[in-house]
Design a protein around this motif. Structure first.
Motif, PDB file in Angstrom:
ATOM      1  N   PHE A 379      21.163   4.899  -0.479  1.00 22.38           N
ATOM      2  CA  PHE A 379      20.532   3.577  -0.455  1.00 22.38           C
ATOM      3  C   PHE A 379      19.082   3.667   0.020  1.00 22.38           C
ATOM      4  O   PHE A 379      18.215   2.934  -0.467  1.00 22.38           O
ATOM      5  CB  PHE A 379      21.312   2.633   0.458  1.00 22.38           C
ATOM      6  N   LYS A 380      18.797   4.560   0.961  1.00 22.42           N
ATOM      7  CA  LYS A 380      17.445   4.682   1.500  1.00 22.42           C
ATOM      8  C   LYS A 380      16.498   5.414   0.543  1.00 22.42           C
ATOM      9  O   LYS A 380      15.277   5.333   0.697  1.00 22.42           O
ATOM     10  CB  LYS A 380      17.480   5.426   2.838  1.00 22.42           C
ATOM     11  N   SER A 381      17.053   6.122  -0.441  1.00 19.20           N
ATOM     12  CA  SER A 381      16.215   6.897  -1.368  1.00 19.20           C
ATOM     13  C   SER A 381      16.241   6.343  -2.789  1.00 19.20           C
ATOM     14  O   SER A 381      15.983   7.072  -3.741  1.00 19.20           O
ATOM     15  CB  SER A 381      16.675   8.355  -1.370  1.00 19.20           C
ATOM     16  N   VAL A 382      16.540   5.070  -2.943  1.00 23.53           N
ATOM     17  CA  VAL A 382      16.571   4.450  -4.267  1.00 23.53           C
ATOM     18  C   VAL A 382      15.165   4.430  -4.861  1.00 23.53           C
ATOM     19  O   VAL A 382      14.195   4.063  -4.186  1.00 23.53           O
ATOM     20  CB  VAL A 382      17.148   3.017  -4.177  1.00 23.53           C
ATOM     21  N   ARG A 383      15.039   4.851  -6.123  1.00 27.55           N
ATOM     22  CA  ARG A 383      13.751   4.829  -6.823  1.00 27.55           C
ATOM     23  C   ARG A 383      13.576   3.492  -7.539  1.00 27.55           C
ATOM     24  O   ARG A 383      14.466   3.050  -8.259  1.00 27.55           O
ATOM     25  CB  ARG A 383      13.671   5.968  -7.832  1.00 27.55           C
ATOM     26  N   CYS A 384      12.433   2.888  -7.314  1.00 27.65           N
ATOM     27  CA  CYS A 384      12.119   1.598  -7.933  1.00 27.65           C
ATOM     28  C   CYS A 384      10.718   1.709  -8.549  1.00 27.65           C
ATOM     29  O   CYS A 384       9.724   1.268  -7.948  1.00 27.65           O
ATOM     30  CB  CYS A 384      12.187   0.471  -6.913  1.00 27.65           C
ATOM     31  N   ASP A 385      10.645   2.313  -9.726  1.00 27.27           N
ATOM     32  CA  ASP A 385       9.345   2.568 -10.349  1.00 27.27           C
ATOM     33  C   ASP A 385       8.637   1.290 -10.774  1.00 27.27           C
ATOM     34  O   ASP A 385       7.415   1.286 -10.972  1.00 27.27           O
ATOM     35  CB  ASP A 385       9.527   3.483 -11.560  1.00 27.27           C
ATOM     36  N   GLN A 386       9.380   0.209 -10.941  1.00 29.73           N
ATOM     37  CA  GLN A 386       8.749  -1.045 -11.371  1.00 29.73           C
ATOM     38  C   GLN A 386       8.012  -1.741 -10.230  1.00 29.73           C
ATOM     39  O   GLN A 386       7.248  -2.677 -10.472  1.00 29.73           O
ATOM     40  CB  GLN A 386       9.802  -1.994 -11.960  1.00 29.73           C
ATOM     41  N   CYS A 387       8.231  -1.305  -9.008  1.00 28.12           N
ATOM     42  CA  CYS A 387       7.598  -1.946  -7.856  1.00 28.12           C
ATOM     43  C   CYS A 387       6.253  -1.269  -7.566  1.00 28.12           C
ATOM     44  O   CYS A 387       6.153  -0.385  -6.699  1.00 28.12           O
ATOM     45  CB  CYS A 387       8.512  -1.877  -6.637  1.00 28.12           C
ATOM     46  N   LEU A 388       5.224  -1.677  -8.280  1.00 31.03           N
ATOM     47  CA  LEU A 388       3.893  -1.115  -8.087  1.00 31.03           C
ATOM     48  C   LEU A 388       3.230  -1.728  -6.849  1.00 31.03           C
ATOM     49  O   LEU A 388       3.610  -2.814  -6.401  1.00 31.03           O
ATOM     50  CB  LEU A 388       3.033  -1.371  -9.320  1.00 31.03           C
ATOM     51  N   PRO A 389       2.233  -1.063  -6.273  1.00 35.35           N
ATOM     52  CA  PRO A 389       1.532  -1.624  -5.110  1.00 35.35           C
ATOM     53  C   PRO A 389       0.820  -2.929  -5.459  1.00 35.35           C
ATOM     54  O   PRO A 389       0.580  -3.254  -6.625  1.00 35.35           O
ATOM     55  CB  PRO A 389       0.527  -0.522  -4.741  1.00 35.35           C
ATOM     56  N   ASN A 390       0.466  -3.671  -4.407  1.00 31.77           N
ATOM     57  CA  ASN A 390      -0.306  -4.890  -4.589  1.00 31.77           C
ATOM     58  C   ASN A 390      -1.756  -4.553  -4.899  1.00 31.77           C
ATOM     59  O   ASN A 390      -2.335  -3.626  -4.315  1.00 31.77           O
ATOM     60  CB  ASN A 390      -0.255  -5.747  -3.329  1.00 31.77           C
ATOM     61  N   CYS A 391      -2.357  -5.305  -5.829  1.00 26.70           N
ATOM     62  CA  CYS A 391      -3.790  -5.118  -6.104  1.00 26.70           C
ATOM     63  C   CYS A 391      -4.643  -5.576  -4.926  1.00 26.70           C
ATOM     64  O   CYS A 391      -5.760  -5.085  -4.739  1.00 26.70           O
ATOM     65  CB  CYS A 391      -4.182  -5.878  -7.374  1.00 26.70           C
ATOM     66  N   TYR A 392      -4.122  -6.521  -4.154  1.00 31.96           N
ATOM     67  CA  TYR A 392      -4.776  -6.909  -2.902  1.00 31.96           C
ATOM     68  C   TYR A 392      -3.742  -6.796  -1.793  1.00 31.96           C
ATOM     69  O   TYR A 392      -2.680  -7.404  -1.858  1.00 31.96           O
ATOM     70  CB  TYR A 392      -5.328  -8.341  -2.958  1.00 31.96           C
ATOM     71  N   ASP A 393      -4.065  -6.011  -0.777  1.00 31.53           N
ATOM     72  CA  ASP A 393      -3.092  -5.777   0.285  1.00 31.53           C
ATOM     73  C   ASP A 393      -3.829  -5.418   1.570  1.00 31.53           C
ATOM     74  O   ASP A 393      -5.015  -5.068   1.556  1.00 31.53           O
ATOM     75  CB  ASP A 393      -2.132  -4.651  -0.109  1.00 31.53           C
ATOM     76  N   VAL A 394      -3.099  -5.503   2.670  1.00 25.23           N
ATOM     77  CA  VAL A 394      -3.615  -5.110   3.978  1.00 25.23           C
ATOM     78  C   VAL A 394      -2.603  -4.165   4.610  1.00 25.23           C
ATOM     79  O   VAL A 394      -1.417  -4.488   4.681  1.00 25.23           O
ATOM     80  CB  VAL A 394      -3.847  -6.327   4.903  1.00 25.23           C
TER      81      VAL A 394
END
Length: 498
Positions: A379-394
């Protein structure tokens, strides 16, 4: 004796070979038209070097050498063009760094305090006495079943040899108590950790009902916790920004470990984005009794230019809310939803410590801990390639250090007064390091205009070409070639009479 006859009429087929030549294109006419167009091009073009290819200008070895030079320069320009295109297509983004953003434009981080020990035996004893327990269940058995709560947070958890979890599950259902409510009741909470709170030099009630200045019970990957500037159960929550920085500003609170008697476990302080669920990726600091800890927070902003946002999602390697038609896209929330789906598919339930995602999933009970603990690493190593980083983030990085409170024999600060501190006390300061925040901005390496300019530079360097030279080349390859071919066809009947 020669027989009299008529001259053949022009255009009349006299043999099968002539008929087949008329039906198809004459190869000799095409070759002649290409050759005529080439000589015409060398006579009239302004391309550097082509004048040496004119008819009767060079001969033999000289013409061969010059043709080889032109061909090699053409191949070089094609090679450089491919490299430029690959750079434009494969690596279109460049990161730039600046320090021009004020701390008032950045949210103050969320601060979450957790105990590494989820189940407090003293609190379990007190809590079980408040439940209605039927006669067929033994109280000691019900108490023992609460140890199975550790399966949701302990990677090395091994189920005990007894099945007391069945009795505990039954009693909780009978009392209409959820696993989340039971876990919050038997774990140390805000009233145990936090005693007195200060923002800057102003004191506020730690557990007051305030939109910003308040500690509330939450959950994290460590189980039940206590959080400041983080409220996952309020969909309209908006974190606040600080206008002060340095050691004398920010959040300061005096607390106690809140552990069982004669067991010094320490506490874990997690600094994270105020809109994100607290995971293992958050910066953490361990604090113990009789210590003063300083946590210096340095935010970093990631942003993207308008040109970057116009690129495809995979090219810019980030997402905005509009890409998914969401009001607020967060990569952490996407990863959490992906992990939750994996847990539901495997175990058929939703762990109490993860944020609630609607009512479509049932909450995991103690009986489900066997499935969860057996697949904990997966469960801790699930790959989620569709979850890209935010274009704006802190993002928030921390630098921490601590001192021993016993060294403060005298101080003018009221934080170190005997009324506030005892053997179990600690002081924690969380503050912003600087008044300005570094900004990492994604910009495009080159635009379409820049690409065309660089292409022009390559061809001008190798062959002396310009845009008008390219237009001229295609003009001779199409229109002039067609005209010369038509002229050759018109001259073909005349050649037949000669």
């Amino acid at each position: 004796m020669i027989k009299s006859g008529k001259w053949p009429t022009p255009g009349k087929r006299t043999s099968k070979g002539d008929g087949s030549r008329k039906r198809g294109k004459d190869p000799s006419s095409i070759r002649t038209a290409i050759l005529a167009t080439f000589w015409e091009y060398t006579e009239r073009t302004k391309v550097s070097g082509m004048w040496l290819m004119r008819r009767n200008r060079t001969y033999g070895l000289s013409r061969f050498i010059w043709s080889s030079v032109l061909l090699q320069l053409l191949l070089l320009s094609i090679y450089l063009t491919l490299l430029l295109w690959l750079k434009f297509y494969s690596y279109p983004i460049l990161n730039t760094i600046s320090n021009d953003l004020s701390i008032t434009d950045v949210a103050f981080p969320g601060v979450t305090i957790c105990s590494p020990k989820v189940v407090n035996s003293e609190r379990v004893d007190r809590y079980v006495k408040t439940l209605k327990i039927p006669k067929e269940y033994d109280m000691a058995e019900v108490i023992a079943g609460f140890d199975f709560l550790n399966a949701f947070t302990d990677q090395s958890f091994e189920p005990p040899g007894h099945d007391s979890y069945r009795a505990t599950d039954a009693v909780l259902r009978l009392n209409n108590v959820s696993i989340w409510e039971a876990a919050m009741a038997v774990s140390p909470g805000c009233f145990d950790y936090v005693k007195r709170c200060f923002w800057g030099h102003t004191e506020f009630q730690c557990n007051q009902s305030h939109e910003y200045l308040s500690f509330i019970p939450t959950t994290a990957y460590l189980g039940p916790c206590c959080s400041f500037n983080y409220n996952p159960r309020n969909a309209s929550f908006v974190p606040f920004s600080a206008n002060i920085f340095g050691m004398d500003g920010g959040l300061t609170f005096v607390g106690a470990e809140g552990s069982e008697r004669n067991l010094n476990t320490g506490l874990i302080v997690l600094v994270h984005h105020p809109m994100d669920y607290v995971t293992e990726a958050a910066a953490s600091v361990t604090i113990t009794a009789q210590s003063e800890s300083f946590v210096e927070v340095s935010p970093t902003v990631q942003s993207s230019s308008v040109e970057v946002l116009e690129l495809s999602e995979r090219k810019r390697d980030c997402l905005i809310s509009g890409d998914l038609q969401l009001s607020n896209y967060r990569q952490a929330a996407c990863l959490l939803a992906c992990q939750t789906e994996a847990i539901v598919q495997k175990c058929g339930c939703h762990p109490y410590l993860l944020p609630i995602v609607g009512n479509k999933f049932k909450e995991c009970n103690l009986n489900d801990t066997f499935c969860y603990s057996a697949n904990y690493d997966n469960f801790k190593s699930v790959r989620c390639d569709q979850c890209l980083p935010n274009c704006y983030d802190v993002t928030y990085s921390t630098l921490s250090y601590k001192t021993d409170l016993n060294q403060h024999q005298y101080s003018v600060s009221r934080f170190y007064s005997p009324e506030l501190l005892n053997n179990d006390s600690f002081v924690l300061r969380v503050y912003l390091a600087k008044q300005v925040v570094p900004v990492i901005r994604k910009v495009t390496v080159m635009s379409w205009i820049g690409l065309l300019s660089d292409l022009g530079g390559i061809f001008n360097l190798c062959l002396g070409l310009s845009m008008i030279s390219v237009v001229e080349f295609f003009y001779y390859c199409t229109y002039r070639l067609y005209i010369n071919y038509q002229l050759q066809k018109a001259q073909q009947p005349r050649k037949a009479w000669q």
